[in-house]
Design a protein around this motif. Structure first.
Motif, PDB file in Angstrom:
ATOM      1  N   ALA A  43      -5.988  -6.138   1.094  1.00 32.73           N
ATOM      2  CA  ALA A  43      -5.494  -6.195  -0.290  1.00 32.73           C
ATOM      3  C   ALA A  43      -4.046  -5.711  -0.375  1.00 32.73           C
ATOM      4  O   ALA A  43      -3.228  -6.309  -1.089  1.00 32.73           O
ATOM      5  N   LYS A  44      -3.709  -4.651   0.352  1.00 33.59           N
ATOM      6  CA  LYS A  44      -2.344  -4.124   0.319  1.00 33.59           C
ATOM      7  C   LYS A  44      -1.360  -5.093   0.964  1.00 33.59           C
ATOM      8  O   LYS A  44      -0.241  -5.267   0.466  1.00 33.59           O
ATOM      9  N   VAL A  45      -1.756  -5.731   2.064  1.00 33.43           N
ATOM     10  CA  VAL A  45      -0.872  -6.712   2.709  1.00 33.43           C
ATOM     11  C   VAL A  45      -0.667  -7.907   1.779  1.00 33.43           C
ATOM     12  O   VAL A  45       0.460  -8.381   1.597  1.00 33.43           O
ATOM     13  N   LYS A  83       9.468 -12.307   7.859  1.00 28.37           N
ATOM     14  CA  LYS A  83       9.372 -11.384   6.731  1.00 28.37           C
ATOM     15  C   LYS A  83       7.908 -11.021   6.436  1.00 28.37           C
ATOM     16  O   LYS A  83       7.586  -9.866   6.167  1.00 28.37           O
ATOM     17  N   ALA A  84       7.017 -12.006   6.507  1.00 26.22           N
ATOM     18  CA  ALA A  84       5.593 -11.742   6.267  1.00 26.22           C
ATOM     19  C   ALA A  84       5.055 -10.750   7.297  1.00 26.22           C
ATOM     20  O   ALA A  84       4.305  -9.828   6.961  1.00 26.22           O
ATOM     21  N   GLY A  85       5.443 -10.914   8.551  1.00 25.97           N
ATOM     22  CA  GLY A  85       5.017  -9.982   9.598  1.00 25.97           C
ATOM     23  C   GLY A  85       5.552  -8.582   9.373  1.00 25.97           C
ATOM     24  O   GLY A  85       4.843  -7.591   9.561  1.00 25.97           O
ATOM     25  N   ARG A  89       3.362  -5.129   8.756  1.00 30.12           N
ATOM     26  CA  ARG A  89       3.536  -3.939   9.596  1.00 30.12           C
ATOM     27  C   ARG A  89       3.861  -2.698   8.771  1.00 30.12           C
ATOM     28  O   ARG A  89       3.578  -1.581   9.185  1.00 30.12           O
ATOM     29  N   GLY A  90       4.463  -2.898   7.600  1.00 32.56           N
ATOM     30  CA  GLY A  90       4.849  -1.781   6.748  1.00 32.56           C
ATOM     31  C   GLY A  90       3.713  -1.187   5.941  1.00 32.56           C
ATOM     32  O   GLY A  90       3.888  -0.151   5.294  1.00 32.56           O
ATOM     33  N   VAL A  97      -0.248  -6.459  14.231  1.00 33.26           N
ATOM     34  CA  VAL A  97      -0.135  -7.676  13.430  1.00 33.26           C
ATOM     35  C   VAL A  97      -0.022  -8.864  14.370  1.00 33.26           C
ATOM     36  O   VAL A  97       0.824  -8.883  15.256  1.00 33.26           O
ATOM     37  N   LYS A  98      -0.894  -9.832  14.167  1.00 35.93           N
ATOM     38  CA  LYS A  98      -0.805 -11.105  14.888  1.00 35.93           C
ATOM     39  C   LYS A  98      -0.298 -12.119  13.870  1.00 35.93           C
ATOM     40  O   LYS A  98      -1.003 -12.461  12.928  1.00 35.93           O
TER      41      LYS A  98
END
Length: 104
Positions: A43-45, A83-85, A89-90, A97-98
């Protein structure tokens, strides 16, 4: 009466052990707590991606298993995939992250 009480106690203890063992995780199955943690991470991602104006959140899928996030879907520019990756990661709790996001 004591035999009945002992039997009931043993039955209760056996059912308690079976319940706890059923919630344990394995290498291919999450435990109950891990499932909830992964749902929160997902949910956070997704929220991070949604809040990024350059990304279309409807075209990026997020799945999480034991803290490992997998991104898939399509973006318009290569830097959008990067940017999505970075956003994934943040997020607190993400272990790896894959990034399988592809450029259309």
């Amino acid at each position: 009466m004591t035999i009945a009480r002992r039997f009931a106690t043993m039955l209760f203890a056996a059912s308690l052990v079976a319940t706890v063992a059923g919630c344990a995780s394995t290498s291919t199955k999450e435990g109950t707590g891990e499932y909830v943690d992964d749902a929160v991470i997902t949910a956070k991602v997704k929220a991070s991606i949604f809040n990024e104006p350059t990304l279309k959140s409807t075209e990026i899928n997020v799945e999480t298993f034991k803290g490992a996030v997998q991104l898939s879907g399509f973006v318009a520019q290569p830097q959008d995939a990067v940017k999505a990756g970075e956003l994934a990661r943040g997020v607190k709790g993400v272990m790896t992250v894959k990034n399988d996001v592809r450029v259309k």
